[in-house]
Design a protein around this motif. Sequence first.
Motif, PDB file in Angstrom:
ATOM      1  N   ARG A 316       0.685  -1.203  -0.122  1.00 46.20           N
ATOM      2  CA  ARG A 316       0.328   0.127   0.136  1.00 46.20           C
ATOM      3  C   ARG A 316       0.867   1.154   0.035  1.00 46.20           C
ATOM      4  N   LYS A 317       1.481   1.060   1.210  1.00 41.70           N
ATOM      5  CA  LYS A 317       3.043   2.696   1.004  1.00 41.70           C
ATOM      6  C   LYS A 317       3.288   2.440  -0.343  1.00 41.70           C
ATOM      7  N   PRO A 318       3.791   2.328  -0.902  1.00 40.95           N
ATOM      8  CA  PRO A 318       4.703   2.117  -2.214  1.00 40.95           C
ATOM      9  C   PRO A 318       4.303   3.018  -3.357  1.00 40.95           C
ATOM     10  N   ALA A 319       2.383   2.348  -3.239  1.00 40.85           N
ATOM     11  CA  ALA A 319       2.163   2.758  -4.433  1.00 40.85           C
ATOM     12  C   ALA A 319       1.497   4.581  -3.889  1.00 40.85           C
ATOM     13  N   GLY A 428       1.185  11.795   7.485  1.00 40.66           N
ATOM     14  CA  GLY A 428       0.410  10.780   7.887  1.00 40.66           C
ATOM     15  C   GLY A 428       1.007   9.184   7.110  1.00 40.66           C
ATOM     16  N   LEU A 429       1.307   9.278   5.986  1.00 40.76           N
ATOM     17  CA  LEU A 429       2.248   8.256   5.254  1.00 40.76           C
ATOM     18  C   LEU A 429       2.838   7.598   6.424  1.00 40.76           C
ATOM     19  N   ALA A 430       3.628   8.558   6.437  1.00 35.76           N
ATOM     20  CA  ALA A 430       5.130   7.595   7.094  1.00 35.76           C
ATOM     21  C   ALA A 430       4.505   7.497   8.410  1.00 35.76           C
ATOM     22  N   MET A 431       3.861   7.224   9.451  1.00 37.46           N
ATOM     23  CA  MET A 431       2.898   7.505  10.670  1.00 37.46           C
ATOM     24  C   MET A 431       2.556   6.085  10.563  1.00 37.46           C
ATOM     25  N   VAL A 432       2.224   5.291   9.151  1.00 38.06           N
ATOM     26  CA  VAL A 432       1.162   3.724   8.912  1.00 38.06           C
ATOM     27  C   VAL A 432       2.352   2.359   8.953  1.00 38.06           C
TER      28      VAL A 432
END
Length: 441
Positions: A316-319, A428-432
Motif C-alpha cells: 500500500r505505502k509504495p503505491a 500521515g503516510l510515514a506514521m502508519v
Amino acid sequence: MSTSLPAQPLDGKFAPRPASRAAPRRRVIAAITIGNGLEFYDFTVYSFFAVLIGKLFFPVSGSFGQLMLSLATFGVGFVARPLGGLLIGLYADRVGRKPAMALTLWLMGLGSLLFVVSPTYAQAGLAAPLLIVVARLLQGFALGGEVGASTALLMEYADDHSRGYYGSWQLFSQGVSVLLGAVVGLSLTNGLSPDALQSWGWRVPFAIGILVIPLGLYIRRHLEETAEAPAAGAPGHERAGLSEIFRGHGRVVVAGVLVTIGGTSATYIVLHYMTSYAVTVLKIPLGLSIAAGCVAALVQVALSAYAGRLSDRIGRKPAILWSRVAMLVLVYPAFLLLNARPSLGKLLAVVAMLALPLVLNVVPSVVLITELFPRRIRASGLSVVYCIGVLVFGGFAQLIATWLIELTGNASAPALYVIGCGLISLIGLAMVPETAGKRLD
C-alpha cells in the motif's frame, strides 16, 4: 478465499462460515458496488449543475457570488458526513453491515426527493435555499455511513492477498456514479433548451436517483453478513465504540485523516470541480464542460481494479507514495498548460492525465485506512477518518479553489491547493505500517 469470512449469527455472535458456502465473488462485488454507486450518484450529480443551481436558489448579484454559495451548499453535505459516519458506522459494527447499508440508501433517496420537489428562490424565497441545504445534509449523513459499511463488507469477503482488489471496487463504484451523472448531465444540457433545463431538466438526475434506490436494496438482499457482533457483556463489548476509536486508535485516526487529505483534495478538484472551472474560468459552455467529468470517471472506472491489485503486489505505502509524488509534480504544469490556450480538447487531455495518478493513489489509501482498524470497529473507524478528512479538504475544495482564484488572480491556484494538501498527507503516510498481505484479525 479466506475461511474466516463471511459470517453468520450463532449464539449472539457471528461465527465463521465455511468458504465453500460463501457467496460467489462476482455477485458479492456487484451487489455492494451497485448500491454504493447509486448513493454516490445521488450525492455527486449536484456538482454538474452547481452553476445552474446557484442561479435558481441563491439571490445574490453576480455569477461569482451565486457559484460560491452553490459550492458552499455542496460542501454543506460534507458537514453531516462525520456524524453519519460515526452513528451509522457504529450501527454497522454492532448490528450489521447490511442493515446499515439499507438505511443509508433510504436516507439518500429522501435527500434526492427534496431536490426534485424544492421550489426555487423566485417561488418560495428563503425557504428554497434552506430546503436545498437540508437535502445536502441528509445526503451527506447517509453517504458518511455508506462508505465505512460497504468498504468493510467488501474487504471482509477477501483473503489476505486480495484486499486491495476487493477494496478497489469502492472507488470503481464511485467512478461509475460520476460517469453516470456526467452522461445524464451531458444528455440534458445538449438535449434540452436552456429554458427547459432551467425550468425542470436539472431535477431529472435527482429523480433518476430516487427511482433506482429500490434496485440497490433488491440487489443487496442476499449478501451474507460479515460483522463480528459480540454478545452483550462479552469482553470488549462496551469498548467497541467511539472511545475505542479515539483512545485506543488515536494515532491511526490522525494518520488516516492526513492520508485522506491528499487524496480527497485532488479527487474533488479533478473529478468534480473541473466542470465549474471550465465554465467560469475557461469560458467553455456547460454542455461541453461536463465531458471533463466523463473522462475523469472513465479513467477511474478503468484503473480502479488495477490499482487495487498493484497495491496487493507491491504494498500500500509504495503505491500511495509514488502516485502522490506524481500528482504533486504534474498538477501545476497541467493547469498552466490548460490556461495558456483553453480548449475542450486540452481540458479533456489534462483531466485524463491527472486522473491517472489520482486513481493509483486513492484506491490503496482507502484500503490502507480500512486495514488499520480491527473488525469490531472497522466500519465506524473508517467512516470517522474518511469523513473528517473529506469534510473540509474535499467537501469545500471547490469553494476554496474558487476563492483562491479570486484572491490571487491566479487561474492555476487550484493546483496549489492540491499540492499543499498532498505534502501534508505524506506525514500521515510515514506514521502508519505496511498492511498488504498481513493477517488483520
